[in-house]
Design a protein around this motif. Structure first.
Motif, short mmCIF file in Angstrom:
data_model
loop_
_atom_site.label_atom_id
_atom_site.label_comp_id
_atom_site.label_asym_id
_atom_site.label_seq_id
_atom_site.Cartn_x
_atom_site.Cartn_y
_atom_site.Cartn_z
N GLN A 171 0.80 -1.22 0.00
CA GLN A 171 0.00 0.00 0.00
C GLN A 171 0.84 1.28 0.00
O GLN A 171 0.30 2.37 -0.13
CB GLN A 171 -0.91 -0.01 1.24
N ARG A 172 2.15 1.14 0.06
CA ARG A 172 3.02 2.32 0.18
C ARG A 172 3.43 2.83 -1.21
O ARG A 172 4.59 2.74 -1.60
CB ARG A 172 4.23 2.02 1.05
N HIS A 173 2.48 3.37 -1.92
CA HIS A 173 2.74 3.80 -3.29
C HIS A 173 3.69 4.98 -3.36
O HIS A 173 4.28 5.23 -4.42
CB HIS A 173 1.41 4.14 -3.97
N GLU A 174 3.86 5.70 -2.26
CA GLU A 174 4.79 6.83 -2.29
C GLU A 174 6.24 6.38 -2.43
O GLU A 174 7.12 7.17 -2.78
CB GLU A 174 4.63 7.68 -1.02
N LEU A 175 6.50 5.07 -2.21
CA LEU A 175 7.86 4.55 -2.32
C LEU A 175 8.17 4.03 -3.73
O LEU A 175 9.31 3.66 -4.00
CB LEU A 175 8.09 3.44 -1.29
N GLY A 176 7.19 3.97 -4.59
CA GLY A 176 7.43 3.56 -5.96
C GLY A 176 7.48 2.06 -6.17
O GLY A 176 7.39 1.26 -5.22
N VAL A 177 7.67 1.67 -7.42
CA VAL A 177 7.65 0.27 -7.81
C VAL A 177 8.96 -0.44 -7.50
O VAL A 177 8.96 -1.60 -7.05
CB VAL A 177 7.31 0.15 -9.32
N ASP A 178 10.08 0.20 -7.73
CA ASP A 178 11.37 -0.46 -7.55
C ASP A 178 11.55 -0.95 -6.11
O ASP A 178 12.09 -2.03 -5.88
CB ASP A 178 12.52 0.49 -7.89
N GLU A 179 11.08 -0.16 -5.15
CA GLU A 179 11.28 -0.52 -3.74
C GLU A 179 10.55 -1.81 -3.39
O GLU A 179 11.11 -2.70 -2.74
CB GLU A 179 10.82 0.63 -2.85
N VAL A 180 9.30 -1.93 -3.82
CA VAL A 180 8.56 -3.15 -3.48
C VAL A 180 9.10 -4.35 -4.26
O VAL A 180 9.08 -5.48 -3.78
CB VAL A 180 7.04 -2.95 -3.72
N TRP A 181 9.63 -4.12 -5.46
CA TRP A 181 10.24 -5.21 -6.21
C TRP A 181 11.49 -5.74 -5.52
O TRP A 181 11.75 -6.95 -5.54
CB TRP A 181 10.57 -4.77 -7.64
N ARG A 182 12.26 -4.87 -4.88
CA ARG A 182 13.42 -5.36 -4.13
C ARG A 182 12.97 -6.27 -3.00
O ARG A 182 13.58 -7.32 -2.75
CB ARG A 182 14.23 -4.18 -3.58
N ARG A 183 11.92 -5.88 -2.32
CA ARG A 183 11.38 -6.71 -1.24
C ARG A 183 10.84 -8.02 -1.81
O ARG A 183 11.05 -9.10 -1.23
CB ARG A 183 10.28 -5.93 -0.52
N PHE A 184 10.16 -7.92 -2.90
CA PHE A 184 9.56 -9.09 -3.55
C PHE A 184 10.62 -10.09 -3.99
O PHE A 184 10.55 -11.28 -3.69
CB PHE A 184 8.71 -8.61 -4.72
N GLN A 185 11.63 -9.61 -4.70
CA GLN A 185 12.64 -10.53 -5.23
C GLN A 185 13.50 -11.15 -4.14
O GLN A 185 14.02 -12.25 -4.31
CB GLN A 185 13.49 -9.81 -6.28
N ALA A 186 13.64 -10.45 -3.01
CA ALA A 186 14.40 -11.02 -1.90
C ALA A 186 13.74 -12.26 -1.33
O ALA A 186 14.41 -13.11 -0.73
CB ALA A 186 14.58 -9.97 -0.80
N CYS A 187 12.43 -12.40 -1.54
CA CYS A 187 11.70 -13.57 -1.03
C CYS A 187 12.10 -14.85 -1.74
O CYS A 187 11.96 -15.95 -1.18
CB CYS A 187 10.20 -13.35 -1.15
N PHE A 188 12.57 -14.75 -2.98
CA PHE A 188 12.86 -15.94 -3.75
C PHE A 188 14.11 -16.68 -3.26
O PHE A 188 14.25 -17.88 -3.51
CB PHE A 188 13.01 -15.59 -5.24
N GLY A 189 15.01 -15.98 -2.59
CA GLY A 189 16.22 -16.64 -2.10
C GLY A 189 15.91 -17.79 -1.15
O GLY A 189 16.20 -18.96 -1.46
N PRO A 190 15.29 -17.50 0.01
CA PRO A 190 14.92 -18.61 0.90
C PRO A 190 13.88 -19.54 0.29
O PRO A 190 13.90 -20.75 0.54
CB PRO A 190 14.37 -17.91 2.14
N ALA A 191 12.98 -19.00 -0.54
CA ALA A 191 11.93 -19.83 -1.14
C ALA A 191 12.52 -20.92 -2.02
O ALA A 191 12.09 -22.08 -1.99
CB ALA A 191 10.96 -18.96 -1.94
N ASP A 192 13.52 -20.57 -2.81
CA ASP A 192 14.14 -21.56 -3.70
C ASP A 192 14.80 -22.68 -2.93
O ASP A 192 14.77 -23.85 -3.35
CB ASP A 192 15.16 -20.88 -4.61
N THR A 193 15.41 -22.38 -1.76
CA THR A 193 16.08 -23.43 -0.99
C THR A 193 15.09 -24.32 -0.25
O THR A 193 15.46 -25.41 0.21
CB THR A 193 17.08 -22.82 0.01
N LEU A 194 13.84 -23.88 -0.15
CA LEU A 194 12.83 -24.71 0.50
C LEU A 194 12.52 -25.97 -0.31
O LEU A 194 12.15 -27.00 0.26
CB LEU A 194 11.54 -23.91 0.71
N ILE A 195 12.63 -25.87 -1.63
CA ILE A 195 12.25 -27.01 -2.48
C ILE A 195 13.46 -27.48 -3.30
O ILE A 195 13.49 -27.29 -4.52
CB ILE A 195 11.04 -26.68 -3.38
#
Length: 579
Positions: free
Chosen positions: A227-251
């Protein structure tokens, strides 16, 4: 003053000088009635251009009645459940139909419309990324019961800052680790030291549930972030892509991978999904065999396990209506040319060995910061030439236009996708800005894989009401709904029900019939088998009237749809009167 009529022109003139005003407005006057007739004709004419028009025209009487019932359900809940004004002193309590998904999510389950959507046959899931398809809590609970699974962290998890900043990794070891050592939540924990996961969970603040909450923090975009649109798209994408690191090692550990697939396919079937096309390949495929701790260098073992689990599920009682899985090989668009070319060669080799499994090629990750398709034209042209020389069918299914841009390189990816004859376009969020391109997309039978909740959470639109899906449908663009990365983006389910609900609840013109058209579209544009471009277009256009496997599956879905509509009539027909 002139009132223009579709059938002619009616003229009403007023004298230039002031005169005595007589009479009252008359709803039955000729001009008022003409206006109302012309108004309805304009609305009807516009709806003939909608992508779902033909589907609506062919509705059975039962389906038409079910559509009216669902309209009544939806309106009743808008008026009596969602429309709750906030008290003057607390604006946060405001509720309305179509509000931001993270705010609405917990309320959705209390609605009748949710019960309808959950039961709906949804056809195919065409746009989903493998490691983000199944809620991570389900995977972690499996890992907790799997011998030899460990977790390590980049720093002790002993403060709020550490919870946020630490990176975590899962793995399997085939030796017994001592359980009296410090755990990841201990201040004296040595970074990157593997700890048995049961020990880590048991000693974590809040116990196992506290540990699961921590894992969720590391693998999902929290509701308040989207919901924090004042921070722009790039910021939430950094948070989003960081999730894939631990997620990939789960499987990565074979017993967990097999349990993952079984649960995933079960959840998809439970949500009314018959077929799935998974984005995977270029950055996936690491497999540690049962009892081992080293990754098998043979790339094929990953795909062997997938095929084995698909076969097991399809031959089970639960999977009797599950048609199967294909994989769209996907490379990160931010890779350099050499790495992308190397991965393309691997994709060609895998296609030769597993021709029925691999269905296409795509480039993924954030478009705004990744290399545009035009920059990769040499590689993409070369790849297409290689498929022709090797007599392989690997069509493109490009992500394109997942952006707020208008004329920037990401927005212009749409032009490249059309020119490269992408059979479907992932997201296509900015397509509505391009009238000529819209005509070409419609003429070339290119479908857009729309991911409403993903687009909202990644800050392209504030809520479902600001999504361009209605514009796409109104312009005749073929569309279907997908969920993209539900384990990370907040749906927290493997299926499509939340995205379907958001669409039908948000848009008055959609309704059950429009939702049915989107579901049937997912089948018309499913890549069930390798086909030439000519055969592909023929079967898309023929739909259930064709002779191939696509027509067979669409007819099967049509039967499911009729049964579903009959259920709505029987369950809710007496409770929700229609006009």
């Amino acid at each position: 003053m002139r009132l223009l009529s579709i059938l002619g022109v009616a003229t009403l003139s007023l004298g230039a000088s002031a005169a005595l005003v007589e009479g009252e407005p008359d709803v039955n006057s000729t001009l008022v009635q003409q206006h109302l007739r012309d108004r309805q004709k304009l609305i009807t004419l516009e709806k003939t251009h909608r992508q779902d028009h033909l589907f609506r025209q062919n509705l059975s009487p039962t389906a038409r009645y079910a559509d009216e019932i669902v309209q009544a359900i939806r309106q009743d809940e808008i008026d009596n459940y969602w429309r709750i004004p906030a008290p003057p002193q607390d604006a946060e309590e405001e509720q309305f139909a179509g509000e931001m998904f993270p705010r609405a999510r917990d309320r959705i389950a209390n609605t009748t419309l949710w019960q309808v959507v959950r039961r709906m046959p949804k056809g195919s899931l065409l746009h989903a990324h493998l490691s983000a398809m199944l809620p991570y809590e389900k995977i972690v609970r499996t890992i907790l019961d799997t011998d030899g699974m460990v977790i390590s962290a980049s720093q002790p998890i002993d403060s709020e800052d550490a919870r946020f900043n630490a990176s975590i990794t899962f793995a399997h070891v085939n030796t017994t680790l001592p359980t009296n050592e410090t755990s990841i939540s201990d201040p004296s924990y040595i970074p990157d030291t593997p700890v048995p996961i049961k020990q880590a969970a048991g000693s974590f603040p809040g116990g196992v549930e506290g540990f699961l909450d921590f894992i969720k923090e590391k693998t999902t975009v929290p509701p308040e972030e989207s919901q924090r649109h004042e921070l722009g798209v790039d910021e939430v994408w950094r948070r989003f892509q960081a999730c894939f690191g631990p997620a990939d090692t789960l499987i990565q550990y074979e017993p967990v991978v097999r349990a993952f697939y079984k649960q995933l396919f079960t959840d998809l079937v439970n949500d009314g999904i018959n077929w799935v096309e998974i984005r995977s390949g270029g950055s996936s495929g690491k497999l540690v065999h049962d009892g081992d701790e080293d990754i098998d260098p043979d790339l094929d073992v990953w795909w062997d396990v997938l095929l084995d689990e698909v076969y097991k599920f399809k031959t089970s009682e639960k999977g009797r209506n599950f048609w199967g899985v294909r994989v769209i090989w996907s490379d990160a668009r931010g890779k350099d040319r050499a790495k992308i070319t190397k991965s393309m060669k691997i994709a060609l080799e895998r296609k030769q060995k597993y021709p029925e499994l691999f269905s296409g090629y795509d480039l993924v990750a954030q478009e705004d910061l990744g290399r545009p398709l035009s920059d990769l034209a040499p590689e993409l042209v070369w790849f297409r030439q290689q498929t022709e020389e090797l007599n392989l069918t690997i069509p493109y299914f490009f992500h394109a236009g997942e952006t707020l841009g208008d004329g920037n390189s990401t927005d212009n990816n749409l032009f490249d996708a059309v020119l490269f004859n992408s059979r479907r376009i992932g997201h296509g969020f900015s397509l509505y800005k391009h009238p000529n391109l819209i005509r070409q997309v419609v003429e070339q039978d290119i479908m857009v894989e729309v991911c409403p909740i993903s687009n909202e959470v990644l800050r392209l639109n504030t809520d479902i009401l600001h999504h361009p899906l209605p514009a796409m449908i109104a312009h005749g663009i073929p569309t279907a709904i997908s969920n993209d990365d539900p384990a990370i983006l907040g749906q927290d389910v493997a299926g499509l029900s939340y995205d379907f609900y958001e669409a039908i609840q948000g848009f008055d013109n959609l309704g059950l019939a429009g939702l049915g058209a989107l579901a049937q579209n997912s089948l018309r544009w499913s890549n069930f088998e390798d086909q030439s471009n000519e055969d592909w277009v023929r079967d898309v256009d023929s739909a259930e009237h064709g002779n191939g496997i696509k027509a067979e599956y669409i007819r099967e879905w049509n039967d499911q749809w009729e049964d579903f509509c009959a259920w709505i009539v029987g369950e809710y027909g007496d409770k929700y009167p229609t006009s």
